[in-house]
Design a protein around this motif. Structure first.
Motif, PDB file in Angstrom:
ATOM      1  N   GLN A 102     -39.360 -36.311  20.382  1.00  8.66           N
ATOM      2  CA  GLN A 102     -38.924 -34.916  20.314  1.00  8.66           C
ATOM      3  C   GLN A 102     -39.161 -34.180  21.626  1.00  8.66           C
ATOM      4  O   GLN A 102     -38.325 -33.381  22.061  1.00  8.66           O
ATOM      5  CB  GLN A 102     -39.638 -34.207  19.163  1.00  8.66           C
ATOM      6  CG  GLN A 102     -39.152 -34.661  17.804  1.00  8.66           C
ATOM      7  CD  GLN A 102     -40.008 -34.147  16.670  1.00  8.66           C
ATOM      8  OE1 GLN A 102     -41.022 -33.501  16.889  1.00  8.66           O
ATOM      9  NE2 GLN A 102     -39.606 -34.447  15.445  1.00  8.66           N
ATOM     10  N   LEU A 103     -40.274 -34.439  22.274  1.00  8.14           N
ATOM     11  CA  LEU A 103     -40.588 -33.725  23.512  1.00  8.14           C
ATOM     12  C   LEU A 103     -39.604 -34.065  24.633  1.00  8.14           C
ATOM     13  O   LEU A 103     -39.380 -33.247  25.527  1.00  8.14           O
ATOM     14  CB  LEU A 103     -42.017 -34.037  23.950  1.00  8.14           C
ATOM     15  CG  LEU A 103     -43.115 -33.411  23.086  1.00  8.14           C
ATOM     16  CD1 LEU A 103     -44.491 -33.913  23.520  1.00  8.14           C
ATOM     17  CD2 LEU A 103     -43.074 -31.888  23.153  1.00  8.14           C
ATOM     18  N   THR A 104     -39.012 -35.245  24.586  1.00 12.21           N
ATOM     19  CA  THR A 104     -38.046 -35.606  25.629  1.00 12.21           C
ATOM     20  C   THR A 104     -36.785 -34.749  25.560  1.00 12.21           C
ATOM     21  O   THR A 104     -36.011 -34.725  26.518  1.00 12.21           O
ATOM     22  CB  THR A 104     -37.650 -37.091  25.517  1.00 12.21           C
ATOM     23  OG1 THR A 104     -37.066 -37.343  24.227  1.00 12.21           O
ATOM     24  CG2 THR A 104     -38.863 -37.999  25.697  1.00 12.21           C
ATOM     25  N   ARG A 105     -36.563 -34.059  24.472  1.00 16.55           N
ATOM     26  CA  ARG A 105     -35.396 -33.171  24.361  1.00 16.55           C
ATOM     27  C   ARG A 105     -35.571 -31.902  25.197  1.00 16.55           C
ATOM     28  O   ARG A 105     -34.589 -31.242  25.536  1.00 16.55           O
ATOM     29  CB  ARG A 105     -35.166 -32.761  22.900  1.00 16.55           C
ATOM     30  CG  ARG A 105     -34.697 -33.881  21.989  1.00 16.55           C
ATOM     31  CD  ARG A 105     -34.436 -33.343  20.588  1.00 16.55           C
ATOM     32  NE  ARG A 105     -33.864 -34.356  19.727  1.00 16.55           N
ATOM     33  CZ  ARG A 105     -32.572 -34.596  19.612  1.00 16.55           C
ATOM     34  NH1 ARG A 105     -31.714 -33.889  20.328  1.00 16.55           N
ATOM     35  NH2 ARG A 105     -32.118 -35.525  18.801  1.00 16.55           N
ATOM     36  N   PHE A 106     -36.806 -31.549  25.514  1.00 12.38           N
ATOM     37  CA  PHE A 106     -37.071 -30.260  26.150  1.00 12.38           C
ATOM     38  C   PHE A 106     -37.490 -30.365  27.609  1.00 12.38           C
ATOM     39  O   PHE A 106     -37.266 -29.448  28.390  1.00 12.38           O
ATOM     40  CB  PHE A 106     -38.168 -29.520  25.369  1.00 12.38           C
ATOM     41  CG  PHE A 106     -37.828 -29.277  23.942  1.00 12.38           C
ATOM     42  CD1 PHE A 106     -37.064 -28.183  23.568  1.00 12.38           C
ATOM     43  CD2 PHE A 106     -38.255 -30.150  22.950  1.00 12.38           C
ATOM     44  CE1 PHE A 106     -36.731 -27.960  22.245  1.00 12.38           C
ATOM     45  CE2 PHE A 106     -37.930 -29.942  21.618  1.00 12.38           C
ATOM     46  CZ  PHE A 106     -37.170 -28.841  21.280  1.00 12.38           C
ATOM     47  N   LEU A 107     -38.115 -31.479  27.964  1.00 11.20           N
ATOM     48  CA  LEU A 107     -38.677 -31.615  29.302  1.00 11.20           C
ATOM     49  C   LEU A 107     -37.944 -32.698  30.081  1.00 11.20           C
ATOM     50  O   LEU A 107     -37.498 -33.695  29.516  1.00 11.20           O
ATOM     51  CB  LEU A 107     -40.166 -31.959  29.202  1.00 11.20           C
ATOM     52  CG  LEU A 107     -41.029 -30.931  28.459  1.00 11.20           C
ATOM     53  CD1 LEU A 107     -42.442 -31.489  28.239  1.00 11.20           C
ATOM     54  CD2 LEU A 107     -41.087 -29.615  29.209  1.00 11.20           C
ATOM     55  N   ASP A 108     -37.852 -32.501  31.404  1.00 10.57           N
ATOM     56  CA  ASP A 108     -37.187 -33.455  32.281  1.00 10.57           C
ATOM     57  C   ASP A 108     -38.243 -34.419  32.817  1.00 10.57           C
ATOM     58  O   ASP A 108     -39.129 -34.027  33.569  1.00 10.57           O
ATOM     59  CB  ASP A 108     -36.498 -32.701  33.425  1.00 10.57           C
ATOM     60  CG  ASP A 108     -35.641 -33.613  34.284  1.00 10.57           C
ATOM     61  OD1 ASP A 108     -35.792 -34.851  34.177  1.00 10.57           O
ATOM     62  OD2 ASP A 108     -34.821 -33.086  35.070  1.00 10.57           O
ATOM     63  N   PHE A 109     -38.134 -35.677  32.430  1.00  9.14           N
ATOM     64  CA  PHE A 109     -39.106 -36.681  32.839  1.00  9.14           C
ATOM     65  C   PHE A 109     -38.653 -37.450  34.083  1.00  9.14           C
ATOM     66  O   PHE A 109     -39.286 -38.423  34.475  1.00  9.14           O
ATOM     67  CB  PHE A 109     -39.372 -37.657  31.682  1.00  9.14           C
ATOM     68  CG  PHE A 109     -40.181 -37.052  30.570  1.00  9.14           C
ATOM     69  CD1 PHE A 109     -41.548 -37.236  30.494  1.00  9.14           C
ATOM     70  CD2 PHE A 109     -39.564 -36.267  29.595  1.00  9.14           C
ATOM     71  CE1 PHE A 109     -42.296 -36.661  29.475  1.00  9.14           C
ATOM     72  CE2 PHE A 109     -40.308 -35.690  28.566  1.00  9.14           C
ATOM     73  CZ  PHE A 109     -41.676 -35.891  28.509  1.00  9.14           C
ATOM     74  N   GLU A 110     -37.547 -37.009  34.698  1.00 10.63           N
ATOM     75  CA  GLU A 110     -37.012 -37.722  35.860  1.00 10.63           C
ATOM     76  C   GLU A 110     -36.617 -36.762  36.985  1.00 10.63           C
ATOM     77  O   GLU A 110     -35.664 -37.021  37.714  1.00 10.63           O
ATOM     78  CB  GLU A 110     -35.805 -38.559  35.435  1.00 10.63           C
ATOM     79  CG  GLU A 110     -36.122 -39.606  34.372  1.00 10.63           C
ATOM     80  CD  GLU A 110     -34.894 -40.395  33.943  1.00 10.63           C
ATOM     81  OE1 GLU A 110     -33.798 -40.085  34.450  1.00 10.63           O
ATOM     82  OE2 GLU A 110     -35.040 -41.329  33.131  1.00 10.63           O
ATOM     83  N   SER A 111     -37.352 -35.670  37.139  1.00 17.57           N
ATOM     84  CA  SER A 111     -36.958 -34.649  38.112  1.00 17.57           C
ATOM     85  C   SER A 111     -37.728 -34.726  39.426  1.00 17.57           C
ATOM     86  O   SER A 111     -37.826 -33.753  40.160  1.00 17.57           O
ATOM     87  CB  SER A 111     -37.140 -33.249  37.502  1.00 17.57           C
ATOM     88  OG  SER A 111     -38.497 -33.035  37.115  1.00 17.57           O
ATOM     89  N   GLY A 112     -38.297 -35.886  39.726  1.00 20.07           N
ATOM     90  CA  GLY A 112     -38.987 -36.034  40.995  1.00 20.07           C
ATOM     91  C   GLY A 112     -40.421 -35.566  40.953  1.00 20.07           C
ATOM     92  O   GLY A 112     -41.183 -35.887  40.031  1.00 20.07           O
ATOM     93  N   ALA A 113     -40.802 -34.759  41.961  1.00 22.48           N
ATOM     94  CA  ALA A 113     -42.204 -34.360  42.112  1.00 22.48           C
ATOM     95  C   ALA A 113     -42.743 -33.616  40.908  1.00 22.48           C
ATOM     96  O   ALA A 113     -43.921 -33.754  40.566  1.00 22.48           O
ATOM     97  CB  ALA A 113     -42.357 -33.498  43.371  1.00 22.48           C
TER      98      ALA A 113
END
Length: 433
Positions: A102-113
């Motif tokens: 569920q948390l992957t729907r809200f946060l970007d886990f591949e945005s770099g720094a």
């Protein structure tokens, strides 16, 4: 984007420790929120704190989401009058996986720094013995300090086990571990978490800088958001069926959408600021439009659209809108024809359904028989009741009025299987088998 200013105008800032705003303005800062896996899904009460992480990342900082595989075995006493039920390790693991997804729907886990990261406190607690933990954390926080916390004081009269009493020390150690190993300087949460969070800042200060050293390099920070309550004083996040969950198998997209659509006007200005990503200008324009025509429920629809799409996807939102039109709106036969077979169960969840056998259908002489005898009295209890409703113009089948009680059963079965019977404002689905 200034993170603190964003929270201020949205009404999402309750309290913060001195220096927090300066730290966030100075450099990219890692901050975290913990979620204990006490249920298979997060609910919309959790969504208010998830939005803290969302805004933190939007402001260029790095969010961490902690899933409490260890602390979930104990349970937080904050805001509770009794001890939580103990959950098995198997249940906790299953709940953890649902929350991660569920948390992957809200946060970007591949945005770099400043990509989001997810951690599980069981990973560091599983290797610490009880004696080691007492030496690592217990010697630095006094019992007097712990007892002074509101979450503890409120439970002393009714009883508090040592297990729950230790929760704030475990949470404080989480912050310390993330501070040492991940460079996390900020912990956030609901206002009821202030005591637990500041235990973490105190543990970091005492372990890293000693009892009195307040140098900047040893500082950690705390920030909380107000708990959400309704304007009538009742708890937010509950529907007639209980919690409103983020998992579609526990709360369907339609039920989720309807929850927001049914919000009172007085609650909407706050909810639209907390739960949507709409800008200040967009919100103020919507509020102006809503005040001009409250009956159109413009604010409710805007909140429902934004949140449902982010939680359940565009397809989930479209299906929820279609279901609302079918059950309450101006849907036509064409709308019903557009419903796919796999959508029927979702749209008509909670609507009474009755199966009609081929034999019962063949023995029905007319519409009256179909709505009473063939349905075994589940649509209308008797022929007389069905006949009266039809003659009073109170019955529609597939959104088309039925005017003649003796009309033949010459009907279009949706997907060759369903008939939607509208009894005034109520719906009933007949299923041919």
């Amino acid at each position: 984007m200034n993170f603190i200013e964003e929270l201020r105008w949205r009404g999402m800032l309750n309290d913060m420790t001195p220096g927090t705003e300066e730290q966030l303005q100075k450099e990219m800062t890692a901050g975290y929120i913990g979620f204990d896996p006490t249920a298979a899904s997060l609910h919309i009460g959790n969504l208010a704190t998830i939005m803290l992480l969302v805004h933190l990342q939007r402001a260029g900082h790095k969010p961490f989401a902690l899933v409490g595989g260890a602390t979930g075995m104990i349970g937080d006493p904050s805001g509770r009058s009794t001890e939580r039920d103990y959950l098995s390790e198997e249940t906790l693991r299953r709940n953890q996986e649902g929350i991660r997804a569920q948390l992957t729907r809200f946060l970007d886990f591949e945005s770099g720094a400043n990509a989001a990261e997810m951690v599980n406190n069981y990973d560091w607690f599983k290797g610490i013995t009880f004696l080691e933990f007492l030496r690592e954390a217990g010697q630095h926080i006094t019992v007097n300090y712990m007892v002074a916390k509101d979450s503890v004081k409120k439970r002393l009269e009714t009883g508090l086990s040592f297990m729950e009493f230790s929760y704030q020390l475990l949470q404080g150690y989480d912050f310390y571990w993330l501070y040492k190993n991940k460079g996390v300087r900020l912990q956030m949460g609901g206002s009821d978490q202030w005591g637990n969070i500041t235990t973490g800042t105190e543990l970091i200060r005492r372990k890293e800088g000693g009892q009195t050293d307040l140098r900047e390099e040893y500082q950690a920070f705390a920030l909380t958001t107000p708990l959400i309550t309704k304007s009538d004083g009742t708890k937010f996040g509950k529907s007639a069926g209980g919690n409103v969950w983020l998992d579609p198998s526990m709360t369907s997209p339609y039920q989720f959408y309807q929850f927001w659509l049914n919000m009172a006007d007085a609650d909407c200005p706050r909810l639209i600021r907390v739960f949507t990503l709409l800008s200040r200008q967009e919100i103020e324009e919507l509020e102006h439009q809503h005040n001009e025509a409250p009956h159109l429920r413009i604010l409710q629809k805007a909140i429902a659209r934004d949140v449902t799409i982010r939680v359940h996807s565009q397809a989930g939102y479209d299906l929820a809108v279609k279901a609302s039109e079918v059950l309450f709106g101006k849907a036509t036969l064409e709308t019903l024809r557009s419903i796919q077979v796999d959508e029927f169960d979702v749209i008509f969840e909670g609507v009474p359904q009755t199966e009609v056998s081929a034999k019962e259908l063949a023995e029905s002489k007319d519409i009256t028989d179909l709505l009473s005898v063939a349905s075994r009295g589940e649509v209308y209890a008797s022929k007389g009741e069905a006949r009266r409703a039809i003659t009073q113009n109170a019955v529609s089948i597939n959104k088309t009025k039925v005017a003649d009680p003796a009309a033949p059963i010459d009907l279009e079965w949706l997907q060759e299987r369903y008939l939607l019977v509208s009894k005034g404002k109520k719906s009933h689905l007949l299923k041919k088998v």
